[in-house]
Design an enzyme around this catalytic site. Structure first.
Site: not given
Length: 450
Positions: A129, A169
């Protein structure tokens, strides 16, 4: 939080001591270790190989400065992150988030969760991430382009199609992916599938935009059929959020015969007893980039309420939290149960607080954790990687069909693992166990680097 296995309890205390200022990461680690107690009891070999110790520590955490120039010619500085959490089953894979709340704890929590989510898909993808505390709201296209180019000028040296493949995201959509990809290609002088969520004209996959929302409903449908012997058709749903995931969860809900009566954004929520008019939401959110409040101004009978928490007081059969972490707390859970909710399916990353999730389970409400139920987006990202490697594209129907099968497979993996490890019906434990075991076996097989 009760971790029944003494070894895992001690491990969690060590993580707390090492990372005392990372509450989101600690919450995620605690929840997973709590679920893995029966695995630790049954698999002492994984303790001997240090798999549990290794899984709570990322392989690599990269922090860097992002300097860019705004439209007034002033230099701005943000902080960038990339956690390459685990590569036991494939190259690192996970989104980039641009939001003022981004910090090391949130990035590590997301990377940790992503590792198990990617494992559950059955595709060869590790967990990662990244992102920045940059806020894209109120910025011009040129400011966002300059930020993305500066961000990629550092990130490019850490990623690659067989090393680490970022995606979008919160705050990173098609526009941002385009700017990031363009800068990568410019620096490396190579055209590869290094990012997913790309535009269809330069290597993107059909159905990627719809994937997380559609996948959420495919999971919900399988869950209701298997565990309640109920169809989704005819059910009433409340969906928090009005971004990409929420919009396409609403779209698929309506296609499957459900009525969605409420949606929200960070300022408040709208309630439409007749059922949400999705075309209006898309116009406001995707075209105008406006606030959900405008829905009530355009649709007769719709009611707007300031603040987000009240959305869970609306009676519904199904609740789909699709906004952000810890948005659905115990008070919201109590309101939903009081109004007869049947199932809660997470569309965001950890949007339900642990006490709320426990309350749902104790009251017989089906509860699907995000690492399982919102894995549709990364699943189609994995399919995009496959298409890029083949220099080929599947049709929307082909991708959608593969997505549906993956989501059904994720549900059954979680359901079966829960049964095998003595926690039948607990999809939180089942998803954690199923996701962990694949990664753990791979880590053990690949040995320990001294």
């Amino acid at each position: 939080m009760e971790i029944k296995n003494e070894y895992l309890r001690d491990l969690y205390r060590r993580v707390e001591k090492r990372d005392p200022n990372e509450p989101e990461f600690l919450q995620a680690v605690g929840e997973v270790l709590q679920s893995l107690a029966p695995v630790a009891d049954r698999r002492p070999d994984l303790i001997d190989w240090g798999v549990f110790e290794r899984i709570v520590e990322p392989e690599r955490m990269i922090t860097f400065r992002v300097s860019w120039v705004d439209d007034q010619g002033k230099v701005q500085v943000n902080r960038g992150y990339r956690v390459q959490y685990n590569s036991a089953i494939g190259p690192y894979k996970g989104g980039l988030r641009l939001h003022p709340s981004v910090n090391a704890s949130i990035i590590k929590f997301l990377g940790f969760e992503q590792t198990f989510k990617n494992s559950l898909t059955g595709l060869p993808m590790g967990g990662a991430k990244g992102g920045s505390d940059f806020d894209p709201k109120g910025k011009s296209d040129m400011e966002i382009m300059r930020f993305c180019q500066s961000f990629m000028t550092e990130l490019y040296r850490h990623i690659g199609e067989d090393t680490d493949v970022p995606a979008g995201d919160i705050g990173v959509g098609a526009r941002e992916i385009g700017y990031l990809f363009g800068q990568y290609k410019r620096i490396r002088n190579t055209f590869t599938g290094v990012l997913t969520g790309k535009g269809l004209t330069y290597g993107g996959s059909l159905a990627r935009t719809e994937a997380t929302g559609y996948g959420l409903l495919y999971f919900l449908r399988e869950m209701l059929q298997k565990m309640k012997h109920e169809p989704v058709a005819g059910k009433t749903a409340v969906i928090s959020g009005s971004g990409n995931v929420a919009i396409y969860a609403c779209e698929k809900s309506q296609q499957l015969g459900m009525k969605v009566v409420a949606m929200s954004d960070s300022a408040g929520y709208v309630y439409d007893e007749k059922g949400i008019d999705l075309a209006v939401v898309k116009q406001i959110k995707e075209v105008e980039r406006g606030r959900i409040k405008a829905y009530a101004e355009r649709v007769p009978g719709a009611v707007y309420t300031e603040g987000c928490k009240g959305i869970w007081t609306i009676p519904c059969d199904v609740a789909l939290p699709c906004a952000t972490q810890n948005e659905l707390d115990l008070a919201g859970a109590e309101a939903l149960v009081a109004h007869g909710v049947m199932a809660v399916c997470e569309g965001a990353n950890m949007p339900t607080t642990p006490d709320a999730a426990e309350f749902f389970q104790k009251n017989g409400v089906l509860f699907a954790p995000g690492k399982a139920s919102n894995a549709g987006g990364v699943s189609v990202s994995g399919l995009e990687m496959s298409q890029n490697s083949m220099r080929y594209s599947w049709t929307f129907e082909e991708v959608d069909r593969k997505l549906e099968e993956i989501m059904k497979g994720i549900f059954h993996a979680a359901y079966t693992a829960a049964e095998e490890y003595g926690c039948s019906g607990d999809l939180i434990a089942g998803a954690n166990i199923a996701g962990f075991l694949k990664v753990a076996e791979s880590m053990k097989a690949q040995g320990i680097a001294y």
